[in-house]
Design a protein around this motif. Structure first.
Motif, short mmCIF file in Angstrom:
data_model
loop_
_atom_site.label_atom_id
_atom_site.label_comp_id
_atom_site.label_asym_id
_atom_site.label_seq_id
_atom_site.Cartn_x
_atom_site.Cartn_y
_atom_site.Cartn_z
N HIS A 102 1.59 7.51 6.30
CA HIS A 102 1.85 8.71 5.53
C HIS A 102 3.33 9.06 5.54
O HIS A 102 4.13 8.47 6.27
N PHE A 103 3.69 10.04 4.71
CA PHE A 103 5.07 10.54 4.66
C PHE A 103 5.04 12.03 4.36
O PHE A 103 4.02 12.57 3.92
N HIS A 104 6.14 12.70 4.62
CA HIS A 104 6.29 14.12 4.31
C HIS A 104 7.77 14.45 4.17
O HIS A 104 8.62 13.73 4.72
N PRO A 105 8.11 15.50 3.44
CA PRO A 105 9.52 15.84 3.21
C PRO A 105 10.25 16.30 4.47
O PRO A 105 11.48 16.36 4.48
N GLU A 106 9.51 16.64 5.51
CA GLU A 106 10.12 17.14 6.73
C GLU A 106 10.62 16.01 7.63
O GLU A 106 10.07 14.90 7.63
N TYR A 107 11.67 16.30 8.40
CA TYR A 107 12.08 15.42 9.48
C TYR A 107 11.03 15.50 10.59
O TYR A 107 10.30 16.48 10.71
N GLU A 108 11.00 14.47 11.42
CA GLU A 108 10.04 14.48 12.53
C GLU A 108 10.64 13.82 13.77
O GLU A 108 11.27 12.76 13.68
N LEU A 109 10.43 14.46 14.91
CA LEU A 109 10.84 13.93 16.20
C LEU A 109 9.59 13.82 17.05
O LEU A 109 8.91 14.82 17.31
N MET A 116 0.83 -1.20 0.00
CA MET A 116 0.00 0.00 0.00
C MET A 116 0.87 1.25 0.00
O MET A 116 1.82 1.34 0.78
N LYS A 117 0.53 2.20 -0.86
CA LYS A 117 1.29 3.44 -0.91
C LYS A 117 0.95 4.34 0.26
O LYS A 117 -0.21 4.49 0.63
N ALA A 118 1.98 4.96 0.83
CA ALA A 118 1.76 5.92 1.91
C ALA A 118 1.16 7.19 1.34
O ALA A 118 1.45 7.59 0.22
N GLN A 119 0.32 7.86 2.14
CA GLN A 119 -0.27 9.12 1.73
C GLN A 119 0.70 10.27 1.99
O GLN A 119 1.39 10.30 3.01
N PHE A 120 0.75 11.21 1.05
CA PHE A 120 1.56 12.41 1.26
C PHE A 120 0.84 13.34 2.21
O PHE A 120 -0.37 13.55 2.12
N GLU A 121 1.58 13.92 3.16
CA GLU A 121 1.01 14.89 4.10
C GLU A 121 1.72 16.22 3.97
O GLU A 121 2.94 16.29 4.04
N LYS A 122 0.93 17.28 3.76
CA LYS A 122 1.49 18.63 3.70
C LYS A 122 1.55 19.18 5.12
O LYS A 122 0.54 19.25 5.82
N ILE A 123 2.74 19.58 5.56
CA ILE A 123 2.94 19.99 6.95
C ILE A 123 2.56 21.45 7.16
O ILE A 123 1.70 21.78 7.95
N SER A 124 3.22 22.36 6.48
CA SER A 124 3.03 23.78 6.78
C SER A 124 3.50 24.63 5.61
O SER A 124 4.35 24.22 4.83
N SER A 125 2.95 25.84 5.53
CA SER A 125 3.41 26.78 4.50
C SER A 125 4.69 27.47 4.90
O SER A 125 5.31 28.16 4.12
N ASN A 126 5.09 27.31 6.17
CA ASN A 126 6.33 27.93 6.65
C ASN A 126 7.51 27.07 6.23
O ASN A 126 7.88 26.13 6.91
N LYS A 127 8.09 27.37 5.09
CA LYS A 127 9.06 26.48 4.48
C LYS A 127 10.39 26.42 5.22
O LYS A 127 11.17 25.49 5.05
N ASN A 128 10.71 27.41 6.01
CA ASN A 128 12.02 27.44 6.65
C ASN A 128 11.94 27.32 8.17
O ASN A 128 12.94 27.45 8.85
N GLY A 129 10.75 27.10 8.71
CA GLY A 129 10.59 27.15 10.15
C GLY A 129 10.53 25.80 10.83
O GLY A 129 10.56 24.74 10.22
N LEU A 130 10.44 25.88 12.15
CA LEU A 130 10.28 24.72 13.00
C LEU A 130 8.81 24.63 13.38
O LEU A 130 8.24 25.57 13.94
N HIS A 131 8.19 23.51 13.06
CA HIS A 131 6.79 23.29 13.38
C HIS A 131 6.73 22.35 14.57
O HIS A 131 7.21 21.22 14.50
N CYS A 132 6.17 22.80 15.70
CA CYS A 132 6.12 21.96 16.88
C CYS A 132 4.76 22.11 17.55
O CYS A 132 4.18 23.20 17.57
N PHE A 133 4.27 21.02 18.12
CA PHE A 133 2.93 21.05 18.71
C PHE A 133 2.73 19.84 19.62
O PHE A 133 3.49 18.87 19.59
N VAL A 134 1.69 19.93 20.43
CA VAL A 134 1.24 18.81 21.25
C VAL A 134 -0.01 18.22 20.59
O VAL A 134 -0.97 18.95 20.31
N TYR A 135 0.03 16.93 20.31
CA TYR A 135 -1.14 16.24 19.76
C TYR A 135 -1.85 15.52 20.90
O TYR A 135 -1.23 14.76 21.64
N GLU A 136 -3.14 15.76 21.03
CA GLU A 136 -3.91 15.09 22.09
C GLU A 136 -5.30 14.80 21.55
O GLU A 136 -5.99 15.69 21.04
#
Length: 283
Positions: A30-37, A1-21
């Protein structure tokens, strides 16, 4: 099965961080071009990274490279809500080729390992929760600097485990990735004007019906739902950061009808614009 592409943010040069609850981890494969921790604060289940499948629980701490398919799924044994802390960033976090500079040699080596997924052992991840939460609470500049120090600290982790096996090659739809990027950039530049389906379809060399099916399948939402979500998120930011009247904000975000703007705002934010503003500015 192919992974779905996920668009993260329009902020191309920034750090995107959040709490998911939420009640569960519901992100698809899914996959995205960004690294993820990702740090799991609460929840138990199965973690899927590339061709690796493992159990996870509280304290699970994983670094993922660009375009590495992944998801976390709860098991029936887990009761209650789930919670995680997530950091996402791209190759230009500190400018082009920043990780190639000698000062960031260790981080660059860590990023190379991240292409296979890196699991930090429990003894290392213990005690990291407060540090991660404190980064989220900082101002943008301090947050960025603290995050770089965090990455440097991750380089010292002993006995970290690489998750995918040698020779693993993900089955990705990179053409869809490129098309979504074109659409996202178009909306970012034209959100304050009338956006026509014909123009967007032509942009990605597709017919209208084919484009609508493609967009829905890729992002799990219709194109115009995406456009309204983008505009309402922008309107929310303007409500908190400017003194403009609601009608002016609606117009600036591309809405010609004020009643339609109110309906869309309530749909995405679950309240009226003024209630939203009062909730976040009363303190």
């Amino acid at each position: 099965m192919k992974a779905q592409f996920e668009k993260i943010s329009s902020n191309k040069n920034g750090l995107h961080c959040f709490v998911y609850e939420d009640v569960e981890f519901d992100a698809p494969w899914h996959f995205h071009p960004e690294y993820e921790l990702t740090y799991i604060v609460r929840g138990k289940g199965m973690r899927y990274v590339g061709n690796n499948i493992q159990k996870f629980e509280e304290g699970d701490f994983v670094l993922l490279g660009a375009n590495l398919p992944h998801c976390w799924k709860n098991t029936d044994q887990h009761k209650g809500s789930v919670k995680s802390i997530v950091f996402q960033w791209n190759d230009e976090l500190l400018g082009k080729d920043w990780a190639q500079k000698p000062e960031f040699y260790n981080i660059n080596m860590l990023f190379k390992q991240a292409s296979k997924g890196v699991l930090f052992n429990r003894s290392f991840s213990e005690g990291k929760l407060n540090k991660l939460m404190s980064i989220l609470e900082k101002t943008p500049l301090d947050r960025l600097l603290s995050f770089i120090y965090l990455l440097e600290g991750l380089c010292d982790a002993d006995n970290r485990e690489l998750l995918t096996t040698a020779g693993f090659s993900p089955n990705l739809n990179l053409k869809a990735n490129h098309r979504i990027d074109l659409v996202y950039d178009y909306v970012e530049k034209h959100y304050n004007n009338k956006i026509k389906l014909d123009d967007v379809s032509t942009l990605v060399s597709m017919g209208n019906e084919a484009f609508c099916r493609f967009f829905k399948k890729t992002l799990n939402k219709s194109f115009f739902t995406f456009v309204n979500e983008y505009r309402i998120n922008l309107a929310s930011k303007m409500l908190l950061e400017t003194n403009k009247q609601v009608s002016q904000i609606a117009y600036d975000c591309g809405y010609e009808s004020l009643p339609f703007f109110y309906r869309q705002f309530h749909k995405f934010m679950k309240c009226s614009p003024l209630v939203f503003k009062n909730q976040y500015t009363k303190f």
